[in-house]
Design a protein around this motif. Structure first.
Motif, mmCIF file in Angstrom:
data_model
loop_
_atom_site.group_PDB
_atom_site.id
_atom_site.type_symbol
_atom_site.label_atom_id
_atom_site.label_comp_id
_atom_site.label_asym_id
_atom_site.label_seq_id
_atom_site.Cartn_x
_atom_site.Cartn_y
_atom_site.Cartn_z
ATOM 1 N N GLN A 1 17.582 18.340 -17.261
ATOM 2 C CA GLN A 1 18.542 19.441 -17.384
ATOM 3 C C GLN A 1 19.804 19.131 -16.590
ATOM 4 O O GLN A 1 19.722 18.736 -15.424
ATOM 5 C CB GLN A 1 17.904 20.743 -16.878
ATOM 6 N N ASP A 2 20.980 19.317 -17.200
ATOM 7 C CA ASP A 2 22.281 19.060 -16.577
ATOM 8 C C ASP A 2 22.277 17.727 -15.832
ATOM 9 O O ASP A 2 22.490 17.665 -14.614
ATOM 10 C CB ASP A 2 22.675 20.207 -15.642
ATOM 11 N N PRO A 3 22.025 16.632 -16.547
ATOM 12 C CA PRO A 3 21.855 15.324 -15.897
ATOM 13 C C PRO A 3 23.159 14.772 -15.332
ATOM 14 O O PRO A 3 24.254 15.107 -15.796
ATOM 15 C CB PRO A 3 21.357 14.442 -17.044
ATOM 16 N N SER A 4 23.024 13.932 -14.338
ATOM 17 C CA SER A 4 24.164 13.251 -13.745
ATOM 18 C C SER A 4 23.656 11.997 -13.055
ATOM 19 O O SER A 4 22.719 12.052 -12.274
ATOM 20 C CB SER A 4 24.851 14.164 -12.723
ATOM 21 N N GLY A 5 24.257 10.852 -13.388
ATOM 22 C CA GLY A 5 23.890 9.613 -12.719
ATOM 23 C C GLY A 5 23.135 8.661 -13.617
ATOM 24 O O GLY A 5 23.219 8.716 -14.840
ATOM 25 N N CYS A 6 22.377 7.786 -12.966
ATOM 26 C CA CYS A 6 21.684 6.702 -13.642
ATOM 27 C C CYS A 6 20.187 7.018 -13.748
ATOM 28 O O CYS A 6 19.576 7.451 -12.769
ATOM 29 C CB CYS A 6 21.890 5.408 -12.855
ATOM 30 N N TYR A 7 19.622 6.797 -14.932
ATOM 31 C CA TYR A 7 18.198 7.034 -15.167
ATOM 32 C C TYR A 7 17.571 5.755 -15.728
ATOM 33 O O TYR A 7 18.171 5.097 -16.580
ATOM 34 C CB TYR A 7 17.995 8.177 -16.172
ATOM 35 N N PRO A 8 16.366 5.419 -15.285
ATOM 36 C CA PRO A 8 15.705 4.222 -15.829
ATOM 37 C C PRO A 8 15.183 4.476 -17.237
ATOM 38 O O PRO A 8 14.806 5.597 -17.592
ATOM 39 C CB PRO A 8 14.551 3.984 -14.852
ATOM 40 N N LEU A 9 15.171 3.427 -18.031
ATOM 41 C CA LEU A 9 14.548 3.454 -19.349
ATOM 42 C C LEU A 9 13.305 2.589 -19.301
ATOM 43 O O LEU A 9 13.029 1.947 -18.287
ATOM 44 C CB LEU A 9 15.523 2.942 -20.416
ATOM 45 N N GLY A 10 12.541 2.536 -20.373
ATOM 46 C CA GLY A 10 11.320 1.739 -20.405
ATOM 47 C C GLY A 10 11.578 0.266 -20.121
ATOM 48 O O GLY A 10 12.615 -0.280 -20.504
ATOM 49 N N ASP A 11 10.646 -0.367 -19.430
ATOM 50 C CA ASP A 11 10.815 -1.774 -19.066
ATOM 51 C C ASP A 11 10.586 -2.728 -20.231
ATOM 52 O O ASP A 11 11.265 -3.731 -20.359
ATOM 53 C CB ASP A 11 9.856 -2.147 -17.931
ATOM 54 N N PHE A 12 9.617 -2.429 -21.080
ATOM 55 C CA PHE A 12 9.234 -3.388 -22.104
ATOM 56 C C PHE A 12 9.475 -2.907 -23.530
ATOM 57 O O PHE A 12 9.608 -3.720 -24.429
ATOM 58 C CB PHE A 12 7.762 -3.778 -21.928
ATOM 59 N N ALA A 13 9.506 -1.629 -23.736
ATOM 60 C CA ALA A 13 9.718 -1.082 -25.077
ATOM 61 C C ALA A 13 11.004 -0.261 -25.090
ATOM 62 O O ALA A 13 11.360 0.342 -24.077
ATOM 63 C CB ALA A 13 8.537 -0.208 -25.465
ATOM 64 N N PRO A 14 11.701 -0.219 -26.197
ATOM 65 C CA PRO A 14 12.888 0.634 -26.286
ATOM 66 C C PRO A 14 12.529 2.098 -26.057
ATOM 67 O O PRO A 14 11.422 2.531 -26.380
ATOM 68 C CB PRO A 14 13.384 0.407 -27.714
ATOM 69 N N SER A 15 13.451 2.844 -25.501
ATOM 70 C CA SER A 15 13.231 4.263 -25.222
ATOM 71 C C SER A 15 13.925 5.123 -26.263
ATOM 72 O O SER A 15 14.998 4.773 -26.758
ATOM 73 C CB SER A 15 13.787 4.621 -23.845
ATOM 74 N N GLU A 16 13.311 6.266 -26.559
ATOM 75 C CA GLU A 16 13.960 7.248 -27.420
ATOM 76 C C GLU A 16 14.826 8.136 -26.532
ATOM 77 O O GLU A 16 14.351 8.675 -25.533
ATOM 78 C CB GLU A 16 12.927 8.099 -28.146
ATOM 79 N N VAL A 17 16.096 8.259 -26.878
ATOM 80 C CA VAL A 17 17.035 9.080 -26.111
ATOM 81 C C VAL A 17 17.627 10.127 -27.044
ATOM 82 O O VAL A 17 18.097 9.802 -28.136
ATOM 83 C CB VAL A 17 18.161 8.207 -25.507
ATOM 84 N N ALA A 18 17.586 11.384 -26.607
ATOM 85 C CA ALA A 18 18.212 12.487 -27.329
ATOM 86 C C ALA A 18 19.217 13.134 -26.387
ATOM 87 O O ALA A 18 18.841 13.665 -25.340
ATOM 88 C CB ALA A 18 17.162 13.491 -27.789
ATOM 89 N N ASN A 19 20.486 13.060 -26.746
ATOM 90 C CA ASN A 19 21.548 13.558 -25.878
ATOM 91 C C ASN A 19 22.031 14.915 -26.387
ATOM 92 O O ASN A 19 22.853 14.988 -27.301
ATOM 93 C CB ASN A 19 22.708 12.553 -25.845
ATOM 94 N N PHE A 20 21.510 15.976 -25.790
ATOM 95 C CA PHE A 20 21.946 17.320 -26.128
ATOM 96 C C PHE A 20 22.776 17.891 -24.988
ATOM 97 O O PHE A 20 22.536 18.999 -24.508
ATOM 98 C CB PHE A 20 20.736 18.206 -26.457
ATOM 99 N N THR A 21 23.750 17.085 -24.536
ATOM 100 C CA THR A 21 24.679 17.491 -23.490
ATOM 101 C C THR A 21 26.093 17.482 -24.063
ATOM 102 O O THR A 21 26.303 17.154 -25.236
ATOM 103 C CB THR A 21 24.639 16.529 -22.274
ATOM 104 N N ASP A 22 27.064 17.787 -23.211
ATOM 105 C CA ASP A 22 28.464 17.759 -23.625
ATOM 106 C C ASP A 22 29.166 16.471 -23.190
ATOM 107 O O ASP A 22 30.385 16.388 -23.237
ATOM 108 C CB ASP A 22 29.204 18.984 -23.074
ATOM 109 N N GLU A 23 28.408 15.459 -22.766
ATOM 110 C CA GLU A 23 28.974 14.185 -22.313
ATOM 111 C C GLU A 23 28.352 13.024 -23.076
ATOM 112 O O GLU A 23 27.228 13.121 -23.571
ATOM 113 C CB GLU A 23 28.710 13.976 -20.819
ATOM 114 N N VAL A 24 29.069 11.912 -23.114
ATOM 115 C CA VAL A 24 28.543 10.676 -23.693
ATOM 116 C C VAL A 24 27.675 9.996 -22.636
ATOM 117 O O VAL A 24 28.047 9.923 -21.465
ATOM 118 C CB VAL A 24 29.692 9.731 -24.108
ATOM 119 N N ALA A 25 26.504 9.515 -23.041
ATOM 120 C CA ALA A 25 25.627 8.737 -22.157
ATOM 121 C C ALA A 25 25.780 7.266 -22.555
ATOM 122 O O ALA A 25 25.958 6.955 -23.731
ATOM 123 C CB ALA A 25 24.180 9.188 -22.305
#
Length: 97
Positions: free
Chosen positions: A41-65
């Motif tokens: 919720q209301d994210p800000s900063g850097c977040y890790p993604l999966g190490d070995f498999a691609p991650s599913e990302v859904a961006n329902f914010t008002d900013e580009v990730a």
């Protein structure tokens, strides 16, 4: 004695002015960023993604990730995830303002 009193009053006035000023606040993205279905919720900063498999990302914010090739939002940007976009992220981390 007058010189010492003036210095003390000047220091007190400066301290009062600093106490009354409000620092600028950093703006986090408004909304929810889902990374492998985990909500941020209301994210800000850097977040890790999966190490070995691609991650599913859904961006329902008002900013580009931005998906990064490195684990700590370093390396290079592999692709942006626009607001409202759901994608499979081929990278190691994601940054959002």
């Amino acid at each position: 004695m007058m010189r010492g009193t003036a210095k003390v009053l000047g220091a007190c006035a400066a301290a009062a002015m600093l106490a009354l000023t409000t620092p600028g606040t950093a703006q986090a993205a408004q909304g929810v960023l889902f990374i492998d279905r985990a909500p941020h919720q209301d994210p800000s900063g850097c977040y890790p993604l999966g190490d070995f498999a691609p991650s599913e990302v859904a961006n329902f914010t008002d900013e580009v990730a931005f998906v990064w090739s490195g684990p700590s939002c370093d390396g290079r940007v592999t692709h942006p995830v626009l607001p409202g976009q759901v994608t499979v992220a081929h990278g190691r981390s994601i940054f959002i303002q």
